[in-house]
Structures are given as C-alpha cells and as structure tokens.
Design a protein around this motif. Sequence first.
Motif, short mmCIF file in Angstrom:
data_model
loop_
_atom_site.label_atom_id
_atom_site.label_comp_id
_atom_site.label_asym_id
_atom_site.label_seq_id
_atom_site.Cartn_x
_atom_site.Cartn_y
_atom_site.Cartn_z
N ALA A 395 23.12 32.70 -25.16
CA ALA A 395 23.37 31.45 -25.89
C ALA A 395 24.15 30.45 -25.05
CB ALA A 395 24.14 31.75 -27.17
N GLY A 396 24.89 30.94 -24.08
CA GLY A 396 25.73 30.09 -23.25
C GLY A 396 27.20 30.33 -23.53
N VAL A 397 28.00 30.40 -22.48
CA VAL A 397 29.42 30.68 -22.67
C VAL A 397 30.17 29.49 -23.26
CG1 VAL A 397 29.61 32.51 -20.94
CG2 VAL A 397 29.83 30.13 -20.23
N ASP A 398 29.54 28.31 -23.29
CA ASP A 398 30.18 27.18 -23.96
C ASP A 398 30.48 27.52 -25.42
OD1 ASP A 398 29.98 25.76 -21.65
OD2 ASP A 398 28.68 24.18 -22.44
N LEU A 399 29.50 28.02 -26.11
CA LEU A 399 29.67 28.38 -27.52
C LEU A 399 30.55 29.60 -27.69
CD1 LEU A 399 26.09 27.77 -28.97
CD2 LEU A 399 28.15 26.42 -29.42
N GLY A 400 30.28 30.64 -26.91
CA GLY A 400 31.00 31.89 -27.07
C GLY A 400 32.46 31.81 -26.69
N GLU A 401 32.79 31.04 -25.64
CA GLU A 401 34.16 31.00 -25.14
C GLU A 401 34.93 29.75 -25.57
OE1 GLU A 401 35.69 33.58 -22.75
OE2 GLU A 401 34.27 34.39 -24.19
N CYS A 402 34.21 28.63 -25.78
CA CYS A 402 34.88 27.37 -26.06
C CYS A 402 34.57 26.80 -27.45
CB CYS A 402 34.51 26.32 -25.00
SG CYS A 402 34.96 26.79 -23.33
N GLY A 403 33.48 27.26 -28.06
CA GLY A 403 33.14 26.77 -29.39
C GLY A 403 32.61 25.36 -29.42
N LEU A 404 32.22 24.85 -28.27
CA LEU A 404 31.62 23.51 -28.20
C LEU A 404 30.71 23.45 -26.99
CD1 LEU A 404 33.34 22.11 -25.69
CD2 LEU A 404 35.04 21.77 -27.47
N GLU A 405 29.93 22.37 -26.91
CA GLU A 405 28.97 22.23 -25.81
C GLU A 405 29.16 20.90 -25.11
OE1 GLU A 405 24.94 24.39 -27.02
OE2 GLU A 405 25.63 23.06 -28.62
N ALA A 406 28.90 20.88 -23.82
CA ALA A 406 29.01 19.64 -23.05
C ALA A 406 27.88 18.68 -23.37
CB ALA A 406 29.03 19.96 -21.56
N TYR A 407 26.70 19.23 -23.65
CA TYR A 407 25.52 18.41 -23.96
C TYR A 407 24.92 18.89 -25.29
CZ TYR A 407 25.93 17.93 -18.85
OH TYR A 407 26.38 17.75 -17.57
N PRO A 408 25.58 18.63 -26.42
CA PRO A 408 25.15 19.23 -27.69
C PRO A 408 23.74 18.87 -28.13
CG PRO A 408 26.83 17.53 -28.06
CD PRO A 408 26.78 17.79 -26.59
N GLU A 409 23.33 17.61 -27.96
CA GLU A 409 21.97 17.24 -28.39
C GLU A 409 20.92 17.92 -27.54
OE1 GLU A 409 23.97 14.36 -27.61
OE2 GLU A 409 24.32 13.44 -29.57
N PHE A 410 21.16 17.97 -26.25
CA PHE A 410 20.18 18.55 -25.33
C PHE A 410 20.03 20.04 -25.54
CE2 PHE A 410 19.48 20.61 -21.13
CZ PHE A 410 18.16 20.21 -20.95
N THR A 411 21.15 20.76 -25.59
CA THR A 411 21.08 22.21 -25.73
C THR A 411 20.63 22.61 -27.13
OG1 THR A 411 23.47 22.16 -26.09
CG2 THR A 411 22.70 22.82 -23.91
#
Length: 417
Positions: A395-411
């Motif tokens: 899923a990506g460590v953005d969600l698992g470790e930070c709870g947010l995404e750098a490019y939310p619309e794209f991902t």
Amino acid sequence: MESTTQLVYALDTFYFLVTGALVMWMAAGFAMLEAGLVRAKNTAEILTKNIALFAIASTTYMLIGYDLMYPTAGNGFVPGLDWGFLFGGDHDAATITAEGLNHARMSDFFFQVVFVATAMSIVSGAVAERMKLWSFLLFATVMTAVIYPIQGYWKWGGGWLDAVGFNDFAGSGLVHLCGAAAALAGVLLLGARRGKYGKDGSINAIPGANLPLATLGTFVLWLGWFGFNGGSQLALTGFDNTNAVAAIFVNTNMAAAGGTLLGLITARLLFGKADLTMALNGALAGLVAITAEPLTPSPLFATLIGGVGGVLVVFSIVTLDRLRIDDPVGAISVHGVVGMWGLMAVPITNPGASFAAQAIGLGAILGWVFTTSLLVWLLIRLVMGLRVSEEEEYAGVDLGECGLEAYPEFTATRRAS
C-alpha cells in the motif's frame, strides 16, 4: 582582542556560518533527490525521515556527539567526554586566542553538526520503501550520537588516524563512506523491496516517481557542496586561505562536471540510452570523489578524479543489483564505492599523503562503522523489527507509517483503478 584580530575573527566566523548554512541546505537536496527516486506511495515517509533525522542529529550531536568528536581528553582511540559544550563551552577571548582559534566555537559546532546530518541522510535513501520509520529514527540517534563522532575523532579530533598521516580534507571517508557503510549494514539485514528481484534471477527496475524533483535535489546538493568543501578550509582571511577557498570551489565544480559527463557516457555505452539517473549519480559521485582532497589537484586533475567517480558509480550500481543488494537511490555506490576512490586518489596530487595511510584510514572507517551499525541494526530488529509488513509495503509506507500521502489524488486514483 586587537581590532585586526577581531576583524579576522568576525570574518572567519561569518564564513564558517555561511558555509555551514550551505551544507544545511544539502538536507533539502537529499530530501528532494530521495523523494524523486522513490515511488509516489512512499514519498511522505521519506520526507519525514529527512527532516526528523536532521533534528535528531542536531540534538544528539549537541548532547554527546560533539564532545566525543572533539574531546578535551582521549587516548587516540577512545575519546574522553566532559559535556563541556552542552552547557555552552568557554567563549572567553583570551582562551580562544590562546588556543589559536580564528572563529567562534559555536560556529564550529554548527559547521560540524550539518556534516553528521549529511552522513545520516545517506542511510535514508538506501533503506527506503520498506523500513519502519521509528526503527530508522532509533538508529539515527545512535549513529549521530556515537558511531559517527568516534571515527570522526580518530582524524578530525586529533586521534590515531591523524597521527598515522591519514588525509580526508572534507570527508570522502569520515562522512560519505561512513554513511554508506551504515547503509550497507542496514540493507543487508533489511532485504530487497518486494518485486525487485525475480526467482529466476531477473532484476526488475522500480522507477522513481519524480525525476524533475530528483534533478532539483542534485542541483541543490551540488550547490551545497561548495560549502561542504569550501568551509573545510576553516578560514577565509589571509592570502593563502583566500586562494585556497577559490581553488576548492573550482575543483569541486569541475569534479562534479567530470562525474556527470562520464557517468552519462558510461550509461550510454552500457545501456544504449542516456540514463538521467546515472547522470545525476555521476554528478554526486564526482563531488564525493573530490571531497577527500579538493585543494591540491589542478582543475584538470579534479575533473579526471570526478570523472573516474562517475564511471565507478555506474558499474557499482549494476554490480550491487547483480548481488541482489537493493539500494533505491544508489547511495551505497555513490558515497561508499566512490568515497573509497576519493580517499585513495589523495596521494596522486598531495605529496604529503601516502597510499598506506589512506588504506589504513579507509579500512578503519569501513570496519568500525559497518560492524557497529550491523550490531545496532540487529538489536533494533530483535526489539522492534526493521521491516514493515507486506501489506504496508504494497500500500505504501506513507499510509502505514505516516497516515497521509504526498500525492493523495494520484495514489488514490491508482488504487481505485
């Protein structure tokens, strides 16, 4: 202090602070480079690592690292520790003059702390996309507080490597090889990203999300390197210092140019295409190569030293892939393999250096940092684990470790599709 002494003190302190600020800006370069070379779903986490490690390095180096690296006592191998700097240190004019300092002690700390953060930034990219954030930050604490300062003391703090004649002007070994050795230890325990290597022996490319960002990061690092090498002259005032700084700036730039061009040409000959990532790594390789001795080479020799680094980094990245050592940004090759080349190239232009002393220093840095880092990584793995779960990695460590995404619309669009 007399007025002339005060002026020299003020100018050299100001130069130290400005070049330190340039090196601090390299933190932005590493963040942008790494963010561009990882996949979109891992961008926020790697940016979090980069800003957090800088804060950790600043704090731990203040608490213990600086006094370990520049102690008031020590036997050459093991430094003493008095925590003098933690409480401000001695700023008395008479004491500073007696010690022969031409700059404020605080400016020296600031310049040194951005170096330790640089070494830790190297580790960040190599373990990207599959390491737990807090495991990384725990290692960063130990690395910046103890592992880096002790080997720094051996040379820059007047320890045993300095006594045997080892030369490392601005840190091809003490900063770059140090960071790469720590990264290699972590990568070996962590393993490759899922899907990187096939069971049939195939090597699958995992492209980064944003090459314009990676290119911007490289240019930021190129700029910051003028402070990295130029500031390591430690003074600007006086005819000799002024000429030395000018030569260092020119040689630093020419080595980066040589690394870029030969890295690009090597990639074209090997792959049949002009690989941008190899050009970027070639530039950084040229900069790492010249860092051990940016003063004594002529501009032509500096270009050649950097050029050899650009060739080496391409072959090193390919070789590590064949060995199934997964380094998403090529940090181990750029800073480790080319850092070793930079150290061994010093005697070519510096008659005061010897290949034997350089080899001793190289082996000492590599052995100390790799061994201690491996032990620390192992301990962290036993206590809290190193790697995120397979589901989190997918899923990506953005969600698992930070709870947010750098490019939310794209991902989010990609997941939905």
